[in-house]
Each structure stands twice: as structure tokens, then as C-alpha cells.
Design a protein around this motif. Structure first.
Motif, PDB file in Angstrom:
ATOM      1  N   LEU A 105      -0.100 -15.323   4.942  1.00 17.07           N
ATOM      2  CA  LEU A 105      -1.038 -15.018   3.339  1.00 17.07           C
ATOM      3  C   LEU A 105      -0.886 -13.791   3.323  1.00 17.07           C
ATOM      4  N   VAL A 106      -1.192 -13.419   4.273  1.00 17.10           N
ATOM      5  CA  VAL A 106      -1.284 -11.382   4.145  1.00 17.10           C
ATOM      6  C   VAL A 106      -0.131 -11.411   3.087  1.00 17.10           C
ATOM      7  N   ALA A 107       0.946 -11.994   3.677  1.00 19.62           N
ATOM      8  CA  ALA A 107       2.181 -10.928   2.925  1.00 19.62           C
ATOM      9  C   ALA A 107       2.221 -11.388   2.038  1.00 19.62           C
ATOM     10  N   ARG A 108       1.736 -12.298   1.598  1.00 20.20           N
ATOM     11  CA  ARG A 108       1.847 -13.406   0.097  1.00 20.20           C
ATOM     12  C   ARG A 108       0.451 -12.233  -0.568  1.00 20.20           C
ATOM     13  N   THR A 109      -0.682 -12.221   0.194  1.00 14.91           N
ATOM     14  CA  THR A 109      -1.498 -11.535  -0.644  1.00 14.91           C
ATOM     15  C   THR A 109      -0.867  -9.365  -1.473  1.00 14.91           C
ATOM     16  N   LEU A 110      -0.747  -9.046  -0.496  1.00 13.79           N
ATOM     17  CA  LEU A 110      -0.185  -7.481  -0.663  1.00 13.79           C
ATOM     18  C   LEU A 110       1.598  -7.398  -1.417  1.00 13.79           C
ATOM     19  N   GLY A 111       2.395  -9.135  -1.451  1.00 19.67           N
ATOM     20  CA  GLY A 111       3.497  -8.764  -2.016  1.00 19.67           C
ATOM     21  C   GLY A 111       2.449  -9.437  -3.304  1.00 19.67           C
ATOM     22  N   ALA A 112       1.491 -10.323  -3.865  1.00 21.94           N
ATOM     23  CA  ALA A 112       1.601 -10.352  -5.762  1.00 21.94           C
ATOM     24  C   ALA A 112       0.197  -9.148  -5.434  1.00 21.94           C
ATOM     25  N   GLN A 113       0.017  -8.591  -5.394  1.00 19.96           N
ATOM     26  CA  GLN A 113      -1.132  -7.421  -5.619  1.00 19.96           C
ATOM     27  C   GLN A 113      -0.321  -6.432  -5.657  1.00 19.96           C
ATOM     28  N   ALA A 114       1.012  -5.855  -4.842  1.00 17.19           N
ATOM     29  CA  ALA A 114       2.118  -4.643  -5.129  1.00 17.19           C
ATOM     30  C   ALA A 114       3.313  -5.113  -6.840  1.00 17.19           C
ATOM     31  N   ARG A 115       2.732  -7.017  -6.925  1.00 18.03           N
ATOM     32  CA  ARG A 115       3.485  -6.969  -8.090  1.00 18.03           C
ATOM     33  C   ARG A 115       2.769  -6.700  -9.864  1.00 18.03           C
ATOM     34  N   HIS A 116       1.810  -7.118  -9.312  1.00 17.94           N
ATOM     35  CA  HIS A 116       0.371  -7.060 -10.610  1.00 17.94           C
ATOM     36  C   HIS A 116       0.107  -5.651 -10.541  1.00 17.94           C
ATOM     37  N   ALA A 117      -0.139  -4.960 -10.243  1.00 20.33           N
ATOM     38  CA  ALA A 117       0.144  -3.506 -10.248  1.00 20.33           C
ATOM     39  C   ALA A 117       0.777  -2.850 -11.035  1.00 20.33           C
ATOM     40  N   ARG A 118       2.706  -3.164 -11.219  1.00 20.03           N
ATOM     41  CA  ARG A 118       3.550  -2.780 -10.982  1.00 20.03           C
ATOM     42  C   ARG A 118       3.755  -3.428 -12.905  1.00 20.03           C
ATOM     43  N   VAL A 119       3.690  -4.454 -12.433  1.00 20.78           N
ATOM     44  CA  VAL A 119       3.538  -5.368 -14.431  1.00 20.78           C
ATOM     45  C   VAL A 119       2.195  -4.901 -14.670  1.00 20.78           C
ATOM     46  N   ALA A 120       0.764  -4.731 -14.189  1.00 19.13           N
ATOM     47  CA  ALA A 120      -0.567  -4.033 -15.367  1.00 19.13           C
ATOM     48  C   ALA A 120      -0.312  -2.700 -15.702  1.00 19.13           C
ATOM     49  N   LEU A 121       0.436  -2.065 -14.769  1.00 15.88           N
ATOM     50  CA  LEU A 121       0.310  -0.209 -15.132  1.00 15.88           C
ATOM     51  C   LEU A 121       1.642   0.211 -16.164  1.00 15.88           C
TER      52      LEU A 121
END
Length: 740
Positions: free
Chosen positions: A553-569
């Protein structure tokens, strides 16, 4: 100042429950049971109706509000798997040994359906119901009566499949409104909790911690509610009414982001003197907006047009900030932080006004981002073999849960054969099926509710049977009991336990006409206690402790946060001529919230586990808090890029945006701390820059500040994750250091 109190009176709460989709779905299922049972009774007689009603009851658990497409596929496995098990149980009813040999492997296979998650759990219940209700029916000599009852079972199941599919299509419009209303109420509850953070700082951290925990739970609950609403509201939004409701749901998603951004700079502002009056006004504004959203939800449930809502922007504009003397530090002044916070609260106000205008038909819906790709936001309805193929690992939770369930059912069945009284062995097994869950926390919750519900249900059924009611009154009571049992199975299991007990006792009385029901009540209570005890004991057999699920679950959270940052910025959305960048951002945002919701729920479940096997709760709490803070910072940046792009200098922010996105992504994906690129960027970054007034000057320095804070949060989030994922031998010194 609030236009009306947020906390509704108890009658309004009761009315909300009565008008919810849970109750509508329960009434639909009960009406189907009534009509099918009555029709078969008039056509083929009482025994045929009893078998047909079992076929209906077996198909009811998976019958939940769902998209119109795929509804039949959702229900079909319950009937197809239930029929052969019903037939086999009836054929072996007179041979306890052979019946036991059927029960054990069938139970194991049934509980493997948990591999499909929320969709699979009702299927497990349906498969077990087919066998247990077959055991509850009177035994017959010969094969012909068994085949006849199985045909009647198939008739009832088939008719209910048609009924449920038709009812789901007819109620689709009402389900859309009800699910949207439930989502609005969840948002209002979260907003009301968020408003409490605007109160003066509490010196007692023990009182502040529960508020943060409640906020995390409400965020997770809202995320789950939003996905349930997406599945219905975003399916084929082609008519004007559907587009209106879908646009309102998308507005709720935007409000959630703005609400999360309200936490930014709040702690820094609380540490500055002289701003308590301003925070008090903002607290009241949020309370008022929460009340407006709750009122809108009520009007939707009542089928009425909501009244117009006046904007609170003028009130926010009249707030006076207590200016402080300039300091040598380049940090933003308290006045500027307060104005920025008030503006973010104003963004929520604007969304509420826009939401009410959509509900009143005064604003046209804009669904350009999802109209052509709504399938991406709706959960799949097809049954894939991939979850089943991936559970054959010794540490897979569904596999272990299936083994526990088979052991519990086998032990209970063996015990029922040697009890001194005439045991209802199916009642013990039924208790295990509904109590034993995949986690200890859920099992403990259902254990208590099952015992209390059985006791109360026995009292209600005994009192009703003592009145010697007519057959039609009994049929009505059974219908109502089925409605309550299905309506509250997820919402409040205690009500389901009471209704299911009444349903079982009344059905037994109708099947065994002439037998006194008094003798059955003490046995039911004893059987329930035995079933609860066995289910509780088996919860500790091959347990799937939450700490074993946390790393994934932590790995999924970090991956989702990284992808969201890349797309949002990314600046692609500002330059594109289509909606692909916005669609990618919405999908990335959904996964970021969904992953956090799953992690919050796992952490909450772990609190019921023994202390020795709990995950490291302190770093988990920090990880969750920093994750939401990172989402808040990125939301603020996204708002500047979309809403205030005319106040930005593209040439000044283009490279920092790209660097921040790369730094955040690499930091989150690299174990052991901050990525080297991020550390080099931090060392090469210039010193503090004097920030201009954000309402009168260029916003680019403020956006750069948000990027810097987001990059730091990514580093903190990575460190939190490393502490959570550290082996116990390494995690203990960190915990001891925290206590020191």
C-alpha cells in the motif's frame, strides 16, 4: 452568521437514511422477493414457493446499485454457482459425513471470491447461502422431490435476475440523485471537521490528534463514496439531467481539492499573534458553506429545487488583517498568509455557489473532460480471471481467509453433530459466514453486532408469533425483514443482524407449520454464541495482519503521488487543444486519493490487532499527513496554473516546474532518502526571496515557493516511507528515539 445550523435534528437524519439508496435498494429486493414468492405460491404451491424464495435470497447479496451496463453479469455468478451447490446439499442432506465433505471444499472456493474485493464478498455470501438454506429446508425421501425443489430454486433465481436488472434500470435516475446526495453529505461532514482546524490553537496535543485522525477517516470515506457515485453518475452522461448531475459530481471533486488546500499555511498563521478574529470568521464561513451543501443534499433527496445561495466573497473582502512589523526574515507576513488563506476559502465559496447554480439549472454543465472517456472513471463490471490467478501465494490474504473460513465451518459442522439439543446446524454456520471477515477488526465488529442482533431479533420474532398472525401478515413481516436486512448490510450491520434473525425465525415457522417456535429461540441464541466464538477463534488462524499489506500500500501511495506530481506540474494542459492532459490529471488525482484511502483504512483496521503485530503507527501517521499536504501544495500550484495564469511569467516558471516534477518523482521512487538531483537542486537554489503581494503583483514567486515546499514534503514523505518499511529491528530504535 450561518444561514442555518449544520447539525440536523434527528428526524432529518432519519429521513436522510429513509431516502438513501441503501433503503431504496433494500425495498426493491424485498419487493422482488414478495412478488416472486407470491406468484410461485399461487402457481405451484407453498413448497415450490419456499424453494423459489431461497433462489431469490441467494441472488440478493450482490444486488447493489450499479451501472445499467453489466448489471446482469454482476448477478449471474450467484445463480450459476448457487444452483449446483443447492442441489448437492439437498441430495446429501441425509448423510452428515458426505455433506460435510461437500461443505469444506465448497466453503474454501466460496471465500476465494474475496480476491475480487468488494464485488467478490457478496458473491461469497450468496454461495454459502445456497448451501445453508438448502440445509434449513425440510428433508425429503427420494430424488424427485430434490430435483423439483432445485428447479423451483432455479425458477426463483432466474426470475429475480430479471427483476433486479429491470429494477436497477428503472431506479437508475433515482440512484444517481441519491448517490450524489450521499456524496454531498460526506463532503459537508468533512468540511465541518476542516472548519474546526480554524479554531484557536489547542495547547493539548491529545485533543488535536483525534481531530487529525477523524479528518483522515473522513477523507477516506469521501474517496470511497466518490467512486461509488462515479460508477453510477458518469455512466453514459448523455441526457441533460444526467449531465447536470455528473457536472455537480465533478464540482464536488474540485471542492475536495480546494478544501485540502485550506490547510496550507494554517499552522504558520496560528503561530502569529493577532489573527484569532480572522480565523474565527473563516471558521464560521466554512461552517456556513457546509450547511449550504447539506441543505442542497436534502433538497435533492426531497426532489425539490434548492434555494439560491448568496456568495460570501463580500464578507471575506471586508476582513481586516492585523499588520505586523516587518522582520529581517524573508518569510511571508502574517497578513499575506491570511489573505491567501481567505482567498482559498473564497474558492470553496465560489464552487458552492456554482454547485447550487448547477442544481437550479442556472448554469450549463461542462463535461468536456469526461464526456468522451467516462468509461475510464467507472469501475469495471466484467469478471476477470486475473485476481483468481494471482492469489495462489501463501501470504495472499484471500487464500488465508478461505482456509480460515473452511476450518471454521468444518469445526462448527462437526460440533453441531454432537450437541445435546436438536441443533440448527445451518444457523451456526450462517453465523460464521456473516461474522468471519478478512480482518480482525471487521470480525470483532460483526461479532458484537451479531450477538446483540440475534438476542433482539428473537424477542421481536417471539412477540410477533405470540400474536398468532395470519399468513399474509407473516408474509408482510418477512418482506420487511428482508428489506431491512439487505438495506443495512453495509451501512449498519446491527440492524441487519436483527432483521436477519426475524427473517430466519419467521421462515422456519412458515416451513414447519404446527411446531411451536418457543423451543427454537433458546437454541438459536446458543447456536449464535457458538458460531461467534468459533469465528472469533479462527480469526487468529493464519492471520493476515495489516502490517504485511502495508508495504504494497505504501508503494502504491508513493507511485500515485509521483505520477500525480508529474501530471499536475506539467504545462501541457495550458498548451493543448484537446482534453487529454486534463483527463490524465483527473485519473492521476483519483489514484492518488484512492491509494491514500486504502492506506488509511488498513491503518485503522490495524488498531484492533494485538500490539505486537501492529505496523509502526507513528511514521504511518506522518506519512499520511505529509501525503495529503503534498496533494494540497500541488493543488495550490494547479489552481495558479489554471485560474490565475494571467498573473504568471511562463518563461520564469517553466524550468522550475519541470525540475520540481522530476525531483519529486525521483525522490518518492528512490528508497533511502532524498534523490541526489533533489539535494543538488536544493543546494543550488537561491536564498529566500522577498515575496510580493500576491493580489497586486506577479504570482510567479509564490508559485516557486509552493514548488519548494512540495519538494521538501516529498523528501519528508520518502523518509516516512523508509521508516514504515524498515525491518522491526531497525524500526524499534526510531520508535524509542521518538519517545525520548
Amino acid at each position: 452568521m450561518p444561514r442555518f445550523a449544520f447539525a440536523p435534528p434527528h428526524p432529518r437524519l432519519a429521513l436522510r437514511v429513509a431516502l438513501s439508496h441503501h433503503v431504496a435498494n433494500g425495498l426493491s429486493a424485498a419487493l422482488g422477493l414478495l412478488l416472486i414468492s407470491a406468484a410461485v405460491h399461487l402457481w405451484l404451491g407453498a413448497l415450490a414457493a419456499a424453494a423459489a424464495s431461497v433462489g431469490v435470497v441467494v441472488c440478493i447479496p450482490p444486488d447493489q446499485p450499479a451501472p445499467r451496463r453489466g448489471k446482469l453479469r454482476q448477478l449471474l455468478p450467484a445463480a450459476l454457482l448457487g444452483l449446483p451447490l443447492f442441489l448437492g446439499t439437498r441430495l446429501l442432506h441425509g448423510d452428515p459425513l458426505q455433506l460435510g465433505l461437500l461443505l469444506l471444499p465448497a466453503t474454501f472456493i466460496a471465500f476465494l471470491a474475496a480476491a475480487w474485493g468488494k464485488r467478490g464478498i457478496p458473491l461469497s455470501v450468496s454461495i454459502m447461502f445456497a448451501m445453508l438454506f438448502a440445509m434449513a429446508m425440510p428433508a425429503h425421501d427420494g430424488t424427485a422431490p430434490v430435483l423439483a425443489s432445485s428447479l423451483h430454486f432455479a425458477l426463483g433465481a432466474g426470475l429475480y435476475l430479471l427483476w433486479a436488472t429491470l429494477a436497477n434500470a428503472l431506479l437508475n435516475g433515482r440512484y444517481r440523485v441519491q448517490l450524489l446526495a450521499d456524496t454531498l453529505l460526506a463532503l459537508a461532514e468533512l468540511m465541518q471537521l476542516q472548519a474546526q482546524q480554524f479554531r484557536p490553537p489547542d495547547s493539548d496535543e491529545r485533543r488535536r490528534a483525534p481531530l487529525i485522525g477523524r479528518l483522515l477517516r473522513e477523507q477516506a470515506a469521501l474517496t470511497d463514496q466518490l467512486q461509488s457515485a462515479r460508477n453510477i453518475l458518469l455512466e453514459s452522461p448523455r441526457t441533460p439531467r444526467r449531465q447536470q448531475l455528473a457536472a455537480m459530481l465533478l464540482q464536488v471533486l474540485e471542492m475536495r481539492d480546494h478544501l485540502l488546500a485550506c490547510e496550507l499555511d494554517l499552522d504558520a498563521l496560528k503561530s502569529r499573534p493577532g489573527h484569532a478574529p480572522v480565523l474565527g470568521v473563516l471558521h464560521e464561513v466554512l461552517q456556513t458553506l457546509a450547511a449550504d451543501i447539506a441543505q442542497l443534499a436534502d433538497k435533492l433527496l426531497y426532489g425539490r429545487t434548492p434555494p439560491p445561495v448568496a456568495s460570501l466573497r463580500p464578507l471575506l473582502a471586508t476582513l481586516h488583517w492585523a499588520e505586523t512589523a516587518p522582520t529581517e526574515s524573508q518569510a511571508p507576513s502574517a497578513a499575506m498568509l491570511a489573505r491567501g488563506l481567505a482567498n482559498r476559502v473564497g474558492n470553496i465559496n465560489d464552487e458552492v455557489v456554482r454547485l447550487v447554480a448547477l442544481a437550479r439549472g442556472e448554469q450549463a454543465p461542462d463535461l468536456a473532460g469526461v464526456r468522451a472517456s467516462w468509461q475510464l472513471f467507472v469501475s469495471p463490471t466484467a469478471w476477470s480471471w486475473r485476481p483468481f490467478a494471482g492469489l495462489w501465494r501463501w501470504d495472499a490474504p484471500p487464500l488465508r481467509h478461505a482456509i480460515r473460513a473452511a476450518l471454521a465451518v468444518g469445526a462448527a459442522y462437526a460440533l453441531a453433530q454432537v450437541l445435546p439439543w436438536v441443533a440448527h446446524d445451518y444457523w451456526i454456520l450462517l453465523t460464521i459466514v456473516v461474522v468471519l471477515r478478512g480482518s480482525l477488526a471487521q470480525t470483532l465488529e460483526r461479532r458484537n453486532s451479531r450477538v446483540a442482533g440475534t438476542l433482539l431479533g428473537c424477542v421481536i420474532a417471539g412477540a410477533l408469533l405470540a400474536l398468532q398472525p395470519s399468513p399474509w401478515l407473516l408474509l408482510l413481516a418477512v418482506t420487511l425483514a428482508q428489506a431491512f436486512a439487505h438495506a443495512f448490510a453495509v451501512r449498519r450491520y446491527l440492524v441487519t443482524a436483527v432483521a436477519a434473525t426475524v427473517l430466519g425465525l419467521l421462515q422456519a415457522h412458515m416451513l414447519y407449520a404446527g411446531a411451536s417456535p418457543v423451543f427454537g429461540v433458546p437454541e438459536r441464541i446458543a447456536d449464535t454464541l457458538l458460531g461467534v466464538a468459533i469465528a472469533w477463534a479462527c480469526s487468529y488462524v493464519l492471520p493476515s495482519w495489516e502490517r504485511h499489506q502495508i508495504p504494497a500500500l505504501v508503494a502504491r501511495t508513493l507511485g500515485a503521488q509521483a505520477r500525480h506530481a508529474r501530471v499536475a506540474l506539467g504545462l501541457g494542459q495550458l498548451q493543448a487543444i484537446d482534453n487529454d492532459p486534463e483527463l490524465a490529471w483527473r485519473l492521476a488525482r483519483r489514484e492518488a486519493y484512492d491509494s491514500l484511502s486504502a492506506l488509511v483504512q488498513a491503518t485503522q483496521r490495524s488498531l484492533a490487532e494485538p500490539r505486537a503485530v501492529r505496523p509502526p503507527l507513528a511514521p504511518l501517521g506522518l506519512l499520511l499527513a505529509h501525503s495529503y499536504q503534498l496533494l494540497a501544495q500541488l493543488t495550490a500550484v494547479k489552481s495558479m496554473l489554471l485560474l490565475r495564469r494571467d498573473r504568471l511569467q511562463p518563461e520564469q516558471i517553466r524550468q522550475p516546474l519541470q525540475q520540481a516534477a522530476l525531483s519529486i518523482e525521483r525522490t518518492l521512487q528512490q528508497a533511502g532518502g532524498v534523490a541526489p538531483e533533489a539535494a543538488e537542486a536544493a543546494e543550488a537554489a537561491p536564498g529566500p526571496v522577498l515575496l510580493p503581494d500576491p493580489f497586486e503583483s506577479d504570482l510567479s514567486p509564490w508559485l516557486l515557493r509552493r514548488l519548494e515546499l512540495a519538494t521538501r514534503l516529498a523528501g519528508q514523505l520518502r523518509q516516512d516511507a523508509d521508516q514504515v518499511l524498515a525491518p522491526p529491528a531497525r524500526a524499534k530504535p526510531a520508535a524509542a528515539a521518538e519517545q525520548d
